[in-house]
Design a protein around this motif. Sequence first.
Motif, PDB file in Angstrom:
ATOM      1  N   PRO A  49      23.630  11.695 -20.533  1.00  0.00           N
ATOM      2  CA  PRO A  49      22.433  10.753 -20.603  1.00  0.00           C
ATOM      3  C   PRO A  49      21.120  11.755 -20.324  1.00  0.00           C
ATOM      4  O   PRO A  49      21.215  12.900 -19.812  1.00  0.00           O
ATOM      5  CB  PRO A  49      22.511   9.862 -19.079  1.00  0.00           C
ATOM      6  CG  PRO A  49      23.960   9.827 -18.906  1.00  0.00           C
ATOM      7  CD  PRO A  49      24.402  11.285 -19.592  1.00  0.00           C
ATOM      8  N   VAL A  50      20.234  11.381 -20.838  1.00  0.00           N
ATOM      9  CA  VAL A  50      18.655  12.140 -20.793  1.00  0.00           C
ATOM     10  C   VAL A  50      17.601  10.982 -20.418  1.00  0.00           C
ATOM     11  O   VAL A  50      17.804  10.097 -20.956  1.00  0.00           O
ATOM     12  CB  VAL A  50      18.409  12.698 -22.298  1.00  0.00           C
ATOM     13  CG1 VAL A  50      17.017  13.648 -21.918  1.00  0.00           C
ATOM     14  CG2 VAL A  50      19.501  13.781 -22.705  1.00  0.00           C
ATOM     15  N   THR A  51      16.789  11.287 -19.435  1.00  0.00           N
ATOM     16  CA  THR A  51      16.014  10.414 -19.215  1.00  0.00           C
ATOM     17  C   THR A  51      14.482  11.073 -18.868  1.00  0.00           C
ATOM     18  O   THR A  51      14.515  12.440 -18.778  1.00  0.00           O
ATOM     19  CB  THR A  51      16.122   9.798 -17.781  1.00  0.00           C
ATOM     20  OG1 THR A  51      16.222  10.536 -16.669  1.00  0.00           O
ATOM     21  CG2 THR A  51      17.393   8.751 -18.034  1.00  0.00           C
ATOM     22  N   ARG A  52      13.504  10.309 -18.967  1.00  0.00           N
ATOM     23  CA  ARG A  52      12.218  10.889 -18.635  1.00  0.00           C
ATOM     24  C   ARG A  52      11.434   9.720 -17.581  1.00  0.00           C
ATOM     25  O   ARG A  52      11.779   8.588 -17.861  1.00  0.00           O
ATOM     26  CB  ARG A  52      11.291  11.244 -19.856  1.00  0.00           C
ATOM     27  CG  ARG A  52      10.813  10.048 -20.568  1.00  0.00           C
ATOM     28  CD  ARG A  52       9.635  10.248 -21.508  1.00  0.00           C
ATOM     29  NE  ARG A  52       9.345   9.273 -22.240  1.00  0.00           N
ATOM     30  CZ  ARG A  52       8.244   9.394 -23.143  1.00  0.00           C
ATOM     31  NH1 ARG A  52       7.966  10.427 -23.929  1.00  0.00           N
ATOM     32  NH2 ARG A  52       7.918   8.127 -24.024  1.00  0.00           N
ATOM     33  N   PRO A  83      14.645   5.720 -20.589  1.00  0.00           N
ATOM     34  CA  PRO A  83      15.901   6.348 -21.166  1.00  0.00           C
ATOM     35  C   PRO A  83      15.792   6.863 -22.350  1.00  0.00           C
ATOM     36  O   PRO A  83      14.833   6.584 -23.174  1.00  0.00           O
ATOM     37  CB  PRO A  83      17.121   5.392 -21.000  1.00  0.00           C
ATOM     38  CG  PRO A  83      16.232   3.897 -21.066  1.00  0.00           C
ATOM     39  CD  PRO A  83      14.816   4.234 -20.371  1.00  0.00           C
ATOM     40  N   VAL A  84      16.453   7.828 -22.803  1.00  0.00           N
ATOM     41  CA  VAL A  84      16.459   8.556 -24.249  1.00  0.00           C
ATOM     42  C   VAL A  84      17.807   8.200 -24.765  1.00  0.00           C
ATOM     43  O   VAL A  84      18.929   8.130 -24.498  1.00  0.00           O
ATOM     44  CB  VAL A  84      16.199  10.019 -24.158  1.00  0.00           C
ATOM     45  CG1 VAL A  84      16.331  10.661 -25.573  1.00  0.00           C
ATOM     46  CG2 VAL A  84      15.112  10.328 -23.322  1.00  0.00           C
ATOM     47  N   TRP A  85      17.337   7.592 -26.130  1.00  0.00           N
ATOM     48  CA  TRP A  85      18.616   7.184 -26.987  1.00  0.00           C
ATOM     49  C   TRP A  85      18.617   8.085 -28.329  1.00  0.00           C
ATOM     50  O   TRP A  85      17.770   9.014 -28.508  1.00  0.00           O
ATOM     51  CB  TRP A  85      18.141   5.852 -27.698  1.00  0.00           C
ATOM     52  CG  TRP A  85      17.892   4.796 -26.673  1.00  0.00           C
ATOM     53  CD1 TRP A  85      16.770   4.490 -26.382  1.00  0.00           C
ATOM     54  CD2 TRP A  85      18.876   3.754 -26.031  1.00  0.00           C
ATOM     55  NE1 TRP A  85      16.636   3.176 -25.335  1.00  0.00           N
ATOM     56  CE2 TRP A  85      17.957   2.901 -25.289  1.00  0.00           C
ATOM     57  CE3 TRP A  85      20.089   3.552 -26.484  1.00  0.00           C
ATOM     58  CZ2 TRP A  85      18.747   1.945 -24.547  1.00  0.00           C
ATOM     59  CZ3 TRP A  85      20.728   2.715 -25.738  1.00  0.00           C
ATOM     60  CH2 TRP A  85      19.936   1.766 -24.875  1.00  0.00           C
ATOM     61  N   VAL A  86      19.989   7.965 -28.715  1.00  0.00           N
ATOM     62  CA  VAL A  86      20.190   8.777 -30.163  1.00  0.00           C
ATOM     63  C   VAL A  86      19.774   7.873 -31.115  1.00  0.00           C
ATOM     64  O   VAL A  86      20.304   6.624 -31.118  1.00  0.00           O
ATOM     65  CB  VAL A  86      21.623   9.159 -30.299  1.00  0.00           C
ATOM     66  CG1 VAL A  86      22.079   9.720 -31.632  1.00  0.00           C
ATOM     67  CG2 VAL A  86      22.024  10.146 -29.199  1.00  0.00           C
ATOM     68  N   ALA A  87      18.871   8.247 -32.161  1.00  0.00           N
ATOM     69  CA  ALA A  87      18.660   7.107 -33.276  1.00  0.00           C
ATOM     70  C   ALA A  87      19.457   7.853 -34.491  1.00  0.00           C
ATOM     71  O   ALA A  87      19.116   8.839 -34.918  1.00  0.00           O
ATOM     72  CB  ALA A  87      17.230   7.207 -33.460  1.00  0.00           C
ATOM     73  N   ILE A  88      20.108   6.920 -35.083  1.00  0.00           N
ATOM     74  CA  ILE A  88      20.727   7.102 -36.462  1.00  0.00           C
ATOM     75  C   ILE A  88      20.854   6.170 -37.284  1.00  0.00           C
ATOM     76  O   ILE A  88      20.885   4.998 -36.985  1.00  0.00           O
ATOM     77  CB  ILE A  88      22.479   7.661 -35.799  1.00  0.00           C
ATOM     78  CG1 ILE A  88      23.192   8.151 -37.002  1.00  0.00           C
ATOM     79  CG2 ILE A  88      23.037   6.342 -35.151  1.00  0.00           C
ATOM     80  CD1 ILE A  88      24.374   8.725 -36.404  1.00  0.00           C
ATOM     81  N   ARG A  89      21.137   6.462 -38.449  1.00  0.00           N
ATOM     82  CA  ARG A  89      20.967   5.363 -39.434  1.00  0.00           C
ATOM     83  C   ARG A  89      22.334   4.349 -39.348  1.00  0.00           C
ATOM     84  O   ARG A  89      23.450   5.036 -39.021  1.00  0.00           O
ATOM     85  CB  ARG A  89      21.247   5.964 -40.858  1.00  0.00           C
ATOM     86  CG  ARG A  89      20.905   5.014 -42.101  1.00  0.00           C
ATOM     87  CD  ARG A  89      20.699   5.678 -43.353  1.00  0.00           C
ATOM     88  NE  ARG A  89      20.825   4.741 -44.599  1.00  0.00           N
ATOM     89  CZ  ARG A  89      20.064   3.962 -44.867  1.00  0.00           C
ATOM     90  NH1 ARG A  89      18.734   4.048 -44.884  1.00  0.00           N
ATOM     91  NH2 ARG A  89      20.419   2.960 -46.004  1.00  0.00           N
ATOM     92  N   ALA A  90      22.022   3.104 -39.538  1.00  0.00           N
ATOM     93  CA  ALA A  90      23.092   2.280 -38.912  1.00  0.00           C
ATOM     94  C   ALA A  90      24.170   2.228 -39.833  1.00  0.00           C
ATOM     95  O   ALA A  90      25.378   1.885 -39.132  1.00  0.00           O
ATOM     96  CB  ALA A  90      22.526   0.720 -38.965  1.00  0.00           C
ATOM     97  N   ASP A  91      24.302   2.664 -41.055  1.00  0.00           N
ATOM     98  CA  ASP A  91      25.445   2.813 -42.037  1.00  0.00           C
ATOM     99  C   ASP A  91      26.203   4.139 -41.789  1.00  0.00           C
ATOM    100  O   ASP A  91      27.018   4.428 -42.611  1.00  0.00           O
ATOM    101  CB  ASP A  91      25.074   2.360 -43.446  1.00  0.00           C
ATOM    102  CG  ASP A  91      24.136   3.406 -44.006  1.00  0.00           C
ATOM    103  OD1 ASP A  91      23.628   4.303 -43.353  1.00  0.00           O
ATOM    104  OD2 ASP A  91      23.613   3.149 -45.003  1.00  0.00           O
ATOM    105  N   HIS A  92      25.667   4.925 -40.933  1.00  0.00           N
ATOM    106  CA  HIS A  92      26.452   6.415 -40.932  1.00  0.00           C
ATOM    107  C   HIS A  92      27.595   6.236 -40.065  1.00  0.00           C
ATOM    108  O   HIS A  92      27.819   5.215 -39.033  1.00  0.00           O
ATOM    109  CB  HIS A  92      25.488   7.359 -39.893  1.00  0.00           C
ATOM    110  CG  HIS A  92      25.894   8.788 -40.050  1.00  0.00           C
ATOM    111  ND1 HIS A  92      27.023   8.981 -39.448  1.00  0.00           N
ATOM    112  CD2 HIS A  92      25.383   9.816 -40.601  1.00  0.00           C
ATOM    113  CE1 HIS A  92      27.048  10.319 -39.598  1.00  0.00           C
ATOM    114  NE2 HIS A  92      26.221  10.626 -40.337  1.00  0.00           N
TER     115      HIS A  92
END
Length: 322
Positions: free
Chosen positions: A266-269, A170-179
């Motif tokens: 969702p996006v998967t590979r 699965p593909v995730w969104v990676a974002i800074r935790a304090d955003h």
Amino acid sequence: MLDVRRLRVLHAVSTQGSVRAAAAALGYSAPAVSQQLAALEREVGMRLTEREGRGISLTPAAVILVAHTDALLTQLDAAESDLAALRDQVSGQVALAAFPSAAATFVPAAWTALAGSAPQVQLGLTEMEPEESLPAVLRGDIDVAIGHEYDLLPRPLDPLFERRELLRDPVWVAIRADHPLAAAETMPLSDLAGLPFLAPRSGTSCAEMIQRACARTGFVPRVVARATDFQVLLNLVAAGAGVTLVPHLAARHLPPQVRLLAPAEPVTRQVFTVSRRGGDRKPAVRVVLDALALAAGAESGYQERRESKEKMSSLPVLSAGS
């Protein structure tokens, strides 16, 4: 005597549809492919291609040759496999290509397993993206390639390939935790439209995946940094440089300042192995394929446990090694 290498070139032109596409699949230049076709025409004494608009088409003689070549290549692979099967002990060299996150996760486990179960198999690993490794398998430079395809970006394979499924990634969104957006459980990608994006280098399917995922929700990402290594991109997310989309395999070592969110769309590979058709009849290749399948199965189980743990604990931050 017909040259098998030139027959392979003609076969590639037939399956790929053009000289340029065949050259890309074989890792040759287009002029080199044209030269090989011209030499083959001199060998058979007949025209094999003819102009059709801006491209070329195969003559009846070429169609006959392609049909025989398909059978010939299959028989050659079978002959090599049968000879290898005569050996009492599984041994031999197997050239493996893997994209970085596969090479960093389940490939080492497969390597360890092979060292114990088939110590006479000499495994050689080269890190390659699928765009490089699949043509290398077609040329015979690589025995087994670990590739992937995104659901947004199907990857058609040459009919000479044999594909084995390994795992879903699965593909995730990676974002800074304090955003401010990081507090959500899922992330509509359209919410990221105004943010700077971090992406893999252009020309890779991972870069194209981000473009298509964003386009599907109505915007073009503003890419401010590109890197070949997802770990570099995650470190840049931690530094506040932007956001990215990252496959699960590439997020095993997550900076503590980064949170992973499930995209609302969702996006998967799919991760898989590729070998030449009939190649798994070679004992050494077969044990490598089996070891990779077992290691990938274990990795898939790890992913499921990690996702379950995160849902139960509702931690806002995924830390390294969790």
